[in-house]
Design a protein around this motif. Sequence first.
Motif, short mmCIF file in Angstrom:
data_model
loop_
_atom_site.label_atom_id
_atom_site.label_comp_id
_atom_site.label_asym_id
_atom_site.label_seq_id
_atom_site.Cartn_x
_atom_site.Cartn_y
_atom_site.Cartn_z
N ALA A 249 60.23 101.06 77.90
CA ALA A 249 59.22 101.69 78.79
C ALA A 249 58.42 102.56 77.87
CB ALA A 249 59.94 102.41 79.92
N ALA A 250 58.23 102.40 76.86
CA ALA A 250 57.67 103.46 75.67
C ALA A 250 56.18 103.46 75.97
CB ALA A 250 57.65 102.93 74.27
N GLY A 251 55.48 102.42 76.60
CA GLY A 251 54.02 102.73 76.90
C GLY A 251 53.77 103.31 78.28
N GLU A 252 54.81 103.37 79.06
CA GLU A 252 54.83 104.08 80.35
C GLU A 252 54.87 105.63 80.41
OE1 GLU A 252 57.71 102.53 83.00
OE2 GLU A 252 57.50 100.34 82.44
N GLU B 82 60.61 120.66 76.75
CA GLU B 82 61.19 119.66 77.59
C GLU B 82 61.68 118.42 76.94
OE1 GLU B 82 60.10 116.65 81.47
OE2 GLU B 82 58.68 118.19 80.76
N LEU B 83 62.71 117.88 77.06
CA LEU B 83 62.97 116.66 76.66
C LEU B 83 62.85 115.46 77.86
CD1 LEU B 83 66.30 117.00 74.53
CD2 LEU B 83 64.01 116.53 73.75
N TYR B 84 62.16 114.41 77.68
CA TYR B 84 61.70 113.51 78.77
C TYR B 84 61.99 112.04 78.19
CZ TYR B 84 59.26 111.40 82.63
OH TYR B 84 58.78 110.67 83.77
N GLU B 85 63.24 111.47 78.88
CA GLU B 85 63.79 110.02 78.43
C GLU B 85 62.81 109.27 78.83
OE1 GLU B 85 68.11 108.78 78.24
OE2 GLU B 85 67.24 108.58 80.36
N SER C 242 62.33 111.49 74.25
CA SER C 242 63.66 110.99 74.04
C SER C 242 64.03 109.90 74.29
CB SER C 242 64.63 112.33 74.52
OG SER C 242 66.03 111.80 74.41
N ASP C 243 64.61 108.98 73.47
CA ASP C 243 65.22 107.65 73.44
C ASP C 243 66.62 107.58 73.88
OD1 ASP C 243 66.05 108.01 71.10
OD2 ASP C 243 65.01 106.31 70.12
N ASP C 244 67.21 108.70 73.84
CA ASP C 244 68.89 109.07 74.27
C ASP C 244 68.87 110.61 74.40
OD1 ASP C 244 71.41 109.18 74.17
OD2 ASP C 244 71.68 107.84 72.50
#
Length: 135
Positions: A131-134, A123-126, A81-83
């Motif tokens: 940090a999209a590659g992490e 699960e939603l994980y922000e 999730s980005d938000d």
Amino acid sequence: MLTGIHHVAIICADYPRSKDFYQRILGLTVLAETYRQARDSWKLDLALPDGSQLELFSFPGAPARPSYPEAQGLRHLAFASDDLDADVHHLRLHGVECEPIRVDELTGRRFTFFADPDNLPLELYEVLPEAAGEN
């Protein structure tokens, strides 16, 4: 060499209800829907924005999950999730209960759990854009 996860497959108890949940509420895109008469089974291929897929199956008489959430096997399915706040708000508007947002003690990232129509743990994980590659 492994390059990522192609798809995750879920067997549901109520195909129309689960199809609505994953398509309308979670916003996944339908790639294909097939009825397999020999198995009396539906197969729905759904796409996530990153190119990975979720396969939704219906099988008559499939047994229920034995326990929640610590049954052997797949523990849960986590969506990036980005938000997180907006996604939790969206789920709650659709009557989906979410656990309180927590912080992962190892990564410092925020997350929450909710359930699909068959009570499968999701699960939603922000994951913030920078940090999209992490993981």
